[in-house]
Scaffold this active site. Structure first.
Site, short mmCIF file in Angstrom:
data_model
loop_
_atom_site.label_atom_id
_atom_site.label_comp_id
_atom_site.label_asym_id
_atom_site.label_seq_id
_atom_site.Cartn_x
_atom_site.Cartn_y
_atom_site.Cartn_z
CE LYS A 174 -67.55 70.13 35.35
NZ LYS A 174 -66.74 71.33 35.49
CE LYS B 5 -69.41 69.53 41.62
NZ LYS B 5 -68.12 70.13 41.58
CE LYS C 126 -67.17 77.74 40.55
NZ LYS C 126 -65.97 77.76 39.79
P1 ATP Z 1 -68.36 73.60 38.07
O1 ATP Z 1 -69.73 73.25 38.48
O2 ATP Z 1 -68.27 74.71 37.04
O3 ATP Z 1 -67.47 72.43 37.81
P2 ATP Z 1 -67.73 73.89 40.75
O4 ATP Z 1 -68.83 74.61 41.40
O5 ATP Z 1 -67.64 72.43 40.90
O6 ATP Z 1 -67.72 74.32 39.27
P3 ATP Z 1 -64.88 74.28 40.74
O7 ATP Z 1 -64.26 75.53 40.23
O8 ATP Z 1 -64.84 73.10 39.86
O9 ATP Z 1 -66.38 74.55 41.20
O10 ATP Z 1 -64.25 73.91 42.14
C1 ATP Z 1 -63.56 74.76 43.01
C2 ATP Z 1 -63.29 74.06 44.31
O11 ATP Z 1 -64.50 73.93 45.04
C3 ATP Z 1 -62.73 72.64 44.15
O12 ATP Z 1 -61.73 72.41 45.12
C4 ATP Z 1 -63.92 71.76 44.39
O13 ATP Z 1 -63.54 70.50 44.91
C5 ATP Z 1 -64.70 72.57 45.41
N1 ATP Z 1 -66.12 72.30 45.34
C6 ATP Z 1 -66.94 72.52 44.28
N2 ATP Z 1 -68.20 72.17 44.57
C7 ATP Z 1 -68.19 71.73 45.85
C8 ATP Z 1 -69.19 71.22 46.73
N3 ATP Z 1 -70.45 71.14 46.36
N4 ATP Z 1 -68.82 70.85 47.97
C9 ATP Z 1 -67.55 70.95 48.38
N5 ATP Z 1 -66.55 71.41 47.59
C10 ATP Z 1 -66.85 71.80 46.35
#
Ligand code: ATP
Ligand code: LTN
Length: 333
Positions: free
Chosen positions: A115, A198, A201
């Site tokens: 990040k 991955k 968001k």
């Molecule tokens: P950001 O991109 O803002 O970091 P994010 O989309 O990764 O956000 P988080 O709020 O960090 O989402 O994660 C929430 C939950 O979703 C965590 O348990 C994380 O491991 C899971 N998660 C996030 N992205 C994925 C993905 N692509 N596949 C599986 N699990 C995910």
């Protein structure tokens, strides 16, 4: 029947919609684990401050997160749904975890490295660096047995275990050593346009991200234009066919059909038919969740009262852990 376990997990309100990766990797397990366990689920708004800060959006996204979690099946009767900032003990224990962690071990966290690299290391803020210590506090405050998360969080859970063990060894038994609850399949869902990254968001473009609150038409379109490969065979092979493998995982986790059955079912079809079937499964799965979330968002007072009640219960548990922690540290109370 095994004894009730304490479950704790958190999600950042960093978007108006959760995406399919969040759901399959983590939130689906949140819903399943509330039965027969004592589950605490936290909207980690303080963590979200480590990224872009926009007060109007933070409020909106916190409420949207609560609405989606309830719409997915998190029941305020079965589990404790709360907001991190409403439980000040998270900041209290967060500081202690920062005083316990080494700069070396914190510097090894790949989420921080990824990040901070995105915006240029010099513009990254200190909060992004100390983020994993606050996450450790989130977990340890509740004496959690299990922490359902996606694969990307494995390293943070390991750090939490290390910090808890270090504290217990030096200052006496205080924290339960938690375990990650990470699925073998579906723990990482990939971006539809770049199936080696991955689904996230905060990724620059949303064209490869399936958002729960997006319209059925838009999600169907995204699936139909997902990047695949130049072959024709619907077969699970993450190295050679990352796009098709990702779509197979998505279909399988939502429909409950095995990957092998899906491969057989689509053996004589081209990618177009297969994508159409995946779109149908995803759209129909999200449709009632989206409708219910939109309905819940109409009554803000009701949503707030659910969160306040959850935070009240969370404070009771968290206060107990902070008392023991302070006592063991020699802090005068
Ligand atoms: P950001 O991109 O803002 O970091 P994010 O989309 O990764 O956000 P988080 O709020 O960090 O989402 O994660 C929430 C939950 O979703 C965590 O348990 C994380 O491991 C899971 N998660 C996030 N992205 C994925 C993905 N692509 N596949 C599986 N699990 C995910
Ligand atoms: N860092 C996590 C969100 C998070 C979390 C937690 C997850 C914050 N505190 C406690 C589990 C337990 C992420 O998903 N990016």
């Amino acid at each position: 029947m095994s004894a009730q376990k304490r479950i704790l997990s958190g999600i950042q309100p960093t978007s108006e919609s959760f995406h399919l990766g969040n759901y399959v990797g983590a939130l689906k397990q949140w819903v399943a684990l509330q039965d027969g366990n004592d589950a605490f689920y936290c909207i980690v708004d303080l963590h979200a401050l480590s990224g872009e800060i926009d007060p109007t959006l933070l409020r909106k996204r916190t409420l949207a997160s609560a609405a989606q979690l309830i719409a997915m099946g998190i029941s305020p009767e079965k589990s404790t749904l709360f907001v991190q900032s409403q439980v000040p003990q998270h900041n209290q224990l967060g500081w202690i975890m920062e005083c316990l962690a080494g700069i070396g071990e914190a510097s090894r966290m790949t989420q921080f490295k990824d990040k901070s690299a995105k915006g240029g290391a010099d513009s990254a803020r200190v909060g992004l660096f100390t983020y994993p210590m606050l996450q450790a506090a989130d977990i340890l405050l509740y004496q959690a047995h299990q922490v359902p998360v996606g694969e990307d969080q494995r390293q943070h859970i390991e750090l939490t275990r290390d910090l808890a063990t270090r504290f217990n060894t030096r200052f006496g038994d205080t924290f339960r050593i938690p375990e990650g609850y990470i699925l073998k399949s579906g723990a990482k869902i990939y971006d539809l346009q770049d199936p080696t990254a991955k689904m996230s968001k905060s990724s620059g473009s949303t064209s490869g991200v399936l958002e729960i609150m997006d319209t059925p038409e838009s999600n169907a379109k995204k699936i139909k234009s997902a990047a695949t490969d130049a072959q024709r065979e619907v077969k699970f092979d993450e190295k050679a066919k990352p796009g098709i493998s990702n779509l197979l995982t998505i279909h399988s986790t939502l429909s409950g059909k095995s990957i092998a059955d899906l491969e057989a079912e689509f053996a004589d079809n081209g990618y177009g038919d297969f994508k159409g079937a995946v779109a149908e499964v995803v759209v129909e799965y999200f449709r009632p969740i989206r409708a219910k979330a939109l309905e819940l968002l109409e009554d803000e007072a009701h949503l707030l009262s659910i969160l306040h009640e959850g935070s009240r219960k969370a404070r009771e548990v968290a206060a107990e852990t902070i008392n023991t922690t302070y006592r063991n540290l020699g802090i005068v109370q």
